[in-house]
Motif scaffolding. Structure first.
Motif, PDB file in Angstrom:
ATOM      1  N   SER A  83       6.037   2.553  24.459  1.00  0.00           N
ATOM      2  CA  SER A  83       7.132   3.032  24.978  1.00  0.00           C
ATOM      3  C   SER A  83       8.244   3.724  24.297  1.00  0.00           C
ATOM      4  CB  SER A  83       7.610   2.446  26.319  1.00  0.00           C
ATOM      5  OG  SER A  83       8.326   1.263  25.823  1.00  0.00           O
ATOM      6  N   SER A  84       8.325   3.338  22.919  1.00  0.00           N
ATOM      7  CA  SER A  84       9.482   3.459  22.091  1.00  0.00           C
ATOM      8  C   SER A  84       9.071   3.209  20.648  1.00  0.00           C
ATOM      9  CB  SER A  84      10.828   2.770  22.394  1.00  0.00           C
ATOM     10  OG  SER A  84      10.408   1.260  22.319  1.00  0.00           O
ATOM     11  N   PHE A  85      10.102   3.706  19.814  1.00  0.00           N
ATOM     12  CA  PHE A  85       9.781   3.619  18.097  1.00  0.00           C
ATOM     13  C   PHE A  85       9.895   2.312  17.969  1.00  0.00           C
ATOM     14  CE2 PHE A  85      11.651   3.438  14.019  1.00  0.00           C
ATOM     15  CZ  PHE A  85      10.467   4.144  13.450  1.00  0.00           C
ATOM     16  N   PRO A 125       5.293   5.015   7.338  1.00  0.00           N
ATOM     17  CA  PRO A 125       5.789   5.872   6.564  1.00  0.00           C
ATOM     18  C   PRO A 125       6.923   6.716   6.956  1.00  0.00           C
ATOM     19  CG  PRO A 125       3.433   6.342   6.875  1.00  0.00           C
ATOM     20  CD  PRO A 125       3.709   5.281   8.007  1.00  0.00           C
ATOM     21  N   GLY A 126       8.025   7.044   6.032  1.00  0.00           N
ATOM     22  CA  GLY A 126       9.135   7.718   6.594  1.00  0.00           C
ATOM     23  C   GLY A 126       8.927   8.789   7.020  1.00  0.00           C
ATOM     24  N   SER A 127       8.350   9.768   6.573  1.00  0.00           N
ATOM     25  CA  SER A 127       7.726  11.001   7.155  1.00  0.00           C
ATOM     26  C   SER A 127       7.410  11.050   8.927  1.00  0.00           C
ATOM     27  CB  SER A 127       6.738  11.827   6.611  1.00  0.00           C
ATOM     28  OG  SER A 127       5.578  11.168   6.420  1.00  0.00           O
ATOM     29  N   ILE A 128       6.702   9.813   9.161  1.00  0.00           N
ATOM     30  CA  ILE A 128       6.463   9.443  10.550  1.00  0.00           C
ATOM     31  C   ILE A 128       7.511   9.071  11.107  1.00  0.00           C
ATOM     32  CG2 ILE A 128       4.890   8.160  12.091  1.00  0.00           C
ATOM     33  CD1 ILE A 128       3.393  10.470  10.383  1.00  0.00           C
ATOM     34  N   GLN A 129       8.240   8.306  10.491  1.00  0.00           N
ATOM     35  CA  GLN A 129       9.546   7.732  11.230  1.00  0.00           C
ATOM     36  C   GLN A 129      10.555   9.015  11.838  1.00  0.00           C
ATOM     37  OE1 GLN A 129      11.664   4.448   9.421  1.00  0.00           O
ATOM     38  NE2 GLN A 129       9.743   3.909   8.286  1.00  0.00           N
ATOM     39  N   ASN A 130      10.616   9.846  10.575  1.00  0.00           N
ATOM     40  CA  ASN A 130      11.377  11.207  10.892  1.00  0.00           C
ATOM     41  C   ASN A 130      10.828  11.992  12.075  1.00  0.00           C
ATOM     42  OD1 ASN A 130      13.279  10.504   8.995  1.00  0.00           O
ATOM     43  ND2 ASN A 130      12.123  11.592   7.390  1.00  0.00           N
ATOM     44  N   ILE A 131       9.448  12.038  12.180  1.00  0.00           N
ATOM     45  CA  ILE A 131       8.912  12.813  13.184  1.00  0.00           C
ATOM     46  C   ILE A 131       9.201  12.132  14.776  1.00  0.00           C
ATOM     47  CG2 ILE A 131       6.857  13.565  14.258  1.00  0.00           C
ATOM     48  CD1 ILE A 131       5.821  13.823  11.652  1.00  0.00           C
ATOM     49  N   LEU A 132       8.795  10.760  14.612  1.00  0.00           N
ATOM     50  CA  LEU A 132       9.159  10.118  15.830  1.00  0.00           C
ATOM     51  C   LEU A 132      10.542   9.798  16.317  1.00  0.00           C
ATOM     52  CD1 LEU A 132       6.828   7.219  15.120  1.00  0.00           C
ATOM     53  CD2 LEU A 132       6.333   9.038  16.679  1.00  0.00           C
ATOM     54  N   ARG A 133      11.684   9.842  15.461  1.00  0.00           N
ATOM     55  CA  ARG A 133      13.023   9.739  15.790  1.00  0.00           C
ATOM     56  C   ARG A 133      13.675  11.214  16.226  1.00  0.00           C
ATOM     57  NH1 ARG A 133      14.080   5.935  11.104  1.00  0.00           N
ATOM     58  NH2 ARG A 133      14.120   3.748  12.228  1.00  0.00           N
ATOM     59  N   THR A 134      12.892  12.352  15.776  1.00  0.00           N
ATOM     60  CA  THR A 134      13.389  13.760  16.137  1.00  0.00           C
ATOM     61  C   THR A 134      12.756  14.180  17.292  1.00  0.00           C
ATOM     62  OG1 THR A 134      12.277  14.824  14.475  1.00  0.00           O
ATOM     63  CG2 THR A 134      14.586  14.067  13.980  1.00  0.00           C
ATOM     64  N   SER A 135      11.551  13.863  17.535  1.00  0.00           N
ATOM     65  CA  SER A 135      10.645  14.425  18.620  1.00  0.00           C
ATOM     66  C   SER A 135      11.170  14.323  20.193  1.00  0.00           C
ATOM     67  CB  SER A 135       9.288  13.955  18.599  1.00  0.00           C
ATOM     68  OG  SER A 135       8.494  14.359  19.495  1.00  0.00           O
ATOM     69  N   THR A 136      11.068  15.266  20.832  1.00  0.00           N
ATOM     70  CA  THR A 136      11.606  14.957  22.435  1.00  0.00           C
ATOM     71  C   THR A 136      10.222  15.053  23.070  1.00  0.00           C
ATOM     72  OG1 THR A 136      11.546  17.579  22.314  1.00  0.00           O
ATOM     73  CG2 THR A 136      13.686  16.364  21.586  1.00  0.00           C
ATOM     74  N   LYS A 137       8.941  15.460  22.804  1.00  0.00           N
ATOM     75  CA  LYS A 137       7.802  15.183  23.440  1.00  0.00           C
ATOM     76  C   LYS A 137       6.801  14.142  23.000  1.00  0.00           C
ATOM     77  CE  LYS A 137       8.414  19.785  25.084  1.00  0.00           C
ATOM     78  NZ  LYS A 137       7.683  21.228  25.164  1.00  0.00           N
ATOM     79  N   PRO A 138       5.960  13.643  23.826  1.00  0.00           N
ATOM     80  CA  PRO A 138       4.848  12.750  23.335  1.00  0.00           C
ATOM     81  C   PRO A 138       4.018  13.551  22.203  1.00  0.00           C
ATOM     82  CG  PRO A 138       5.137  12.559  25.749  1.00  0.00           C
ATOM     83  CD  PRO A 138       6.144  13.508  25.143  1.00  0.00           C
TER      84      PRO A 138
END
Length: 84
Positions: free
Chosen positions: A58-60, A71-84
């Protein structure tokens, strides 16, 4: 609907499996931290345990409990994504 959700939660807490609709297919689910329940899904699906299953979080923060290194790139996507 409220009763169905309560029943599903109780089933999961007791180590049972649930069947739930997704946008395209039916999903088979369990408590991913229950080894016996996960083994039962592999058995039902006749799937090799070398193949991974999907885990829904349900959350990061919840994801970090189950993944050793994200990976950092995945962290960035998850933190900035507004949709699942």
């Amino acid at each position: 609907m409220h009763n169905e959700i309560k029943n599903a939660i109780e089933t999961l807490k007791q180590g049972g499996l649930i069947l739930y609709p997704t946008d395209t297919v039916w999903g088979l689910g369990c408590d991913a931290t229950n080894e016996k329940a996960v083994a039962e899904i592999y058995k039902i699906k006749q799937r090799s345990e070398s193949k991974s299953l999907i885990i829904l979080v349900s959350s990061f923060e919840m994801l970090k409990k189950y993944i050793k290194s994200i990976p950092g790139s995945i962290q960035n996507i998850l933190r900035t994504s507004t949709k699942p």
